[in-house]
Design a protein around this motif. Structure first.
Motif, mmCIF file in Angstrom:
data_model
loop_
_atom_site.group_PDB
_atom_site.id
_atom_site.type_symbol
_atom_site.label_atom_id
_atom_site.label_comp_id
_atom_site.label_asym_id
_atom_site.label_seq_id
_atom_site.Cartn_x
_atom_site.Cartn_y
_atom_site.Cartn_z
ATOM 1 N N ARG A 25 4.587 9.714 -7.799
ATOM 2 C CA ARG A 25 5.667 9.743 -8.803
ATOM 3 C C ARG A 25 7.058 9.673 -8.174
ATOM 4 O O ARG A 25 7.990 10.388 -8.576
ATOM 5 N N LEU A 26 7.205 8.788 -7.194
ATOM 6 C CA LEU A 26 8.461 8.709 -6.448
ATOM 7 C C LEU A 26 9.246 7.411 -6.670
ATOM 8 O O LEU A 26 10.356 7.288 -6.177
ATOM 9 N N ILE A 27 8.692 6.456 -7.395
ATOM 10 C CA ILE A 27 9.357 5.161 -7.558
ATOM 11 C C ILE A 27 10.456 5.222 -8.622
ATOM 12 O O ILE A 27 11.529 4.653 -8.465
ATOM 13 N N PHE A 28 10.190 5.940 -9.703
ATOM 14 C CA PHE A 28 11.155 6.026 -10.813
ATOM 15 C C PHE A 28 11.502 7.490 -11.092
ATOM 16 O O PHE A 28 10.819 8.417 -10.650
ATOM 17 N N THR A 29 12.573 7.661 -11.856
ATOM 18 C CA THR A 29 12.956 8.973 -12.353
ATOM 19 C C THR A 29 13.597 8.779 -13.724
ATOM 20 O O THR A 29 13.686 7.645 -14.225
ATOM 21 N N GLY B 154 7.698 11.166 3.569
ATOM 22 C CA GLY B 154 6.367 11.537 4.063
ATOM 23 C C GLY B 154 5.306 10.486 3.843
ATOM 24 O O GLY B 154 4.119 10.754 4.027
ATOM 25 N N ILE B 155 5.707 9.271 3.461
ATOM 26 C CA ILE B 155 4.754 8.199 3.193
ATOM 27 C C ILE B 155 4.851 7.169 4.316
ATOM 28 O O ILE B 155 5.873 6.489 4.454
ATOM 29 N N GLU B 156 3.811 7.056 5.121
ATOM 30 C CA GLU B 156 3.817 6.117 6.220
ATOM 31 C C GLU B 156 2.404 5.645 6.515
ATOM 32 O O GLU B 156 1.423 6.205 6.029
ATOM 33 N N GLU B 157 2.328 4.581 7.307
ATOM 34 C CA GLU B 157 1.037 4.005 7.653
ATOM 35 C C GLU B 157 0.233 4.968 8.496
ATOM 36 O O GLU B 157 0.775 5.601 9.402
ATOM 37 N N LYS C 104 0.826 -1.209 0.000
ATOM 38 C CA LYS C 104 0.000 0.000 0.000
ATOM 39 C C LYS C 104 0.860 1.259 0.000
ATOM 40 O O LYS C 104 0.545 2.241 -0.672
ATOM 41 N N LEU C 105 1.962 1.213 0.746
ATOM 42 C CA LEU C 105 2.855 2.373 0.788
ATOM 43 C C LEU C 105 3.542 2.588 -0.555
ATOM 44 O O LEU C 105 3.700 3.730 -1.009
ATOM 45 N N LEU C 106 3.956 1.506 -1.192
ATOM 46 C CA LEU C 106 4.594 1.618 -2.510
ATOM 47 C C LEU C 106 3.602 2.159 -3.547
ATOM 48 O O LEU C 106 3.989 2.936 -4.430
ATOM 49 N N LYS C 107 2.334 1.749 -3.436
ATOM 50 C CA LYS C 107 1.312 2.274 -4.365
ATOM 51 C C LYS C 107 1.154 3.782 -4.165
ATOM 52 O O LYS C 107 1.048 4.550 -5.137
ATOM 53 N N LYS C 108 1.162 4.207 -2.910
ATOM 54 C CA LYS C 108 1.060 5.634 -2.632
ATOM 55 C C LYS C 108 2.274 6.373 -3.194
ATOM 56 O O LYS C 108 2.145 7.448 -3.791
#
Length: 367
Positions: free
Chosen positions: A309-313, A363-366, A300-304
């Motif tokens: 737009r934080l997984i790739f560059t 800033g992405i957390e449960e 769920k965190l990776l989806k967020k």
């Protein structure tokens, strides 16, 4: 006859590499530019058992926990020596050292590099700020021609390193003359605060300094990396999907696993990418998580993170040596089912906790 390029590596002791990378920085960069390569280093740590009583696996586990625990302290800030009296910076270090025990400094002829906890770097920065040489700053400003009087030239790297500070100044009668007080200094330009802006983490900057910094880094404090707003990356458009398998991963024998598929089509770079207007090559990647409670929480965190737009560059691919490629950002993924840490696979008992910490920094957390 055309030769086929491939990645190669060599064994070099840590200390000589550290020295060359810091002291011979220009020569280092010249080699990379001359031969069209990127020189990267990873430390190969050996755990040698003491005869029959040694426990290398336990030692490695505790060592990796220590590395993970200290990861937030490993970012580096840079302080140009032209702002500091060479006879005084060591006094600042001695004063800070009385209360801050984990501050590591390296010194070259041009700058001081500081590693350690944010509070230690802040304390050292405050001490250095109070020792500025306002006279020399005014002299440099007074010598500038009208066409030279541009705002402070800031180069702020990825993970928010400040590599170059205040190369030019706008006002010969500016606050530089009164900046020696130190306590009201902007942490970027080292001058008295002008239109002070305070972030949630309590760090303070000049309004325009902060605007320049945030243009490069997004909603991240330039000093402590605290995310104070929704952080949006520069990942191109694409999609993320996942399926589930009943097969277990090494180290997670009590559950199946999740197969994540990322697909980023090729396209044209925007103004936030290295070469706006030029095409980039897309990618398709697969990653794996254990199908348990913690693994699904990380999913769920990776989806967020993907939606932000934080997984790739877009950048240079070390794997194939080409520019203008879609590449991973700095969020860890397991791209192999097995092989352990060395092969980006399982078992890796600290991975789920580690990737949650990497996401929390953004800033992405449960909830």
């Amino acid at each position: 006859m055309n030769s086929i390029s491939s990645d190669i590596s060599c064994v070099v002791p840590v200390n000589p590499f550290w020295y060359v990378n810091n002291v011979y920085n220009e020569e280092f960069k010249n080699i990379e530019q001359k031969y069209k390569v990127q020189i990267k280093a990873q430390v190969n740590v050996q755990f040698l058992a003491d005869q029959d009583v040694g426990r290398p696996l336990d030692a490695m586990s505790e060592f990796l926990e220590l590395i993970d625990k200290s990861s937030s302290e490993s970012y580096c800030s840079h302080i140009p020596l032209k702002f500091v009296d060479p006879d005084q910076w060591s006094n600042a270090f001695r004063n800070v050292q009385k209360t801050e025990k984990r501050l590591l400094l390296t010194l070259t002829s041009e700058e001081i590099s500081a590693f350690g906890p944010t509070c230690s770097q802040d304390a050292f920065s405050d001490a250095i700020c109070a020792m500025q040489k306002p006279t020399s700053l005014l002299e440099e400003t007074a010598q500038a021609t009208p066409s030279d009087k541009n705002w402070k030239d800031l180069l702020i790297g990825s993970r928010t390193r400040i590599d170059k500070l205040c190369s030019k100044y706008t006002d010969t009668s500016s606050d530089a003359a009164s900046s020696s007080g130190g306590k009201e200094c902007c942490s970027i330009c080292l001058l008295r605060l002008n239109k002070k802006k305070r972030l949630k983490c309590q760090h303070e900057f000049c309004e325009e300094c902060l605007q320049h910094a945030l243009h490069q880094t997004g909603s991240i404090c330039p000093l402590c990396n605290h995310v104070f707003d929704v952080l949006l990356g520069d990942q191109p458009d694409g999609n993320m999907s996942w399926t589930k398998s009943s097969d277990s991963l090494p180290g997670f024998s009590d559950c199946g696993h999740i197969v994540i598929t990322y697909n980023i089509p090729s396209g044209v770079q925007t103004e936030r990418h290295p070469n706006p207007g030029k095409p980039f090559n897309g990618t398709s990647r697969t990653a794996y998580l254990p199908d348990n409670k913690e693994g699904n929480a990380v999913l769920k965190l990776l989806k967020k993170a993907f939606d932000q737009r934080l997984i790739f560059t877009v950048g240079n691919s070390k794997a194939i040596g080409l520019k203008n490629q879609v590449v991973w950002s700095d969020i860890s993924h397991k791209t192999s089912l097995s092989g352990g840490v060395q092969k980006f696979g399982y078992p890796d008992f600290n991975y789920l906790e580690r990737v949650k910490k990497e996401l929390k920094v953004k800033g992405i957390e449960e909830s």
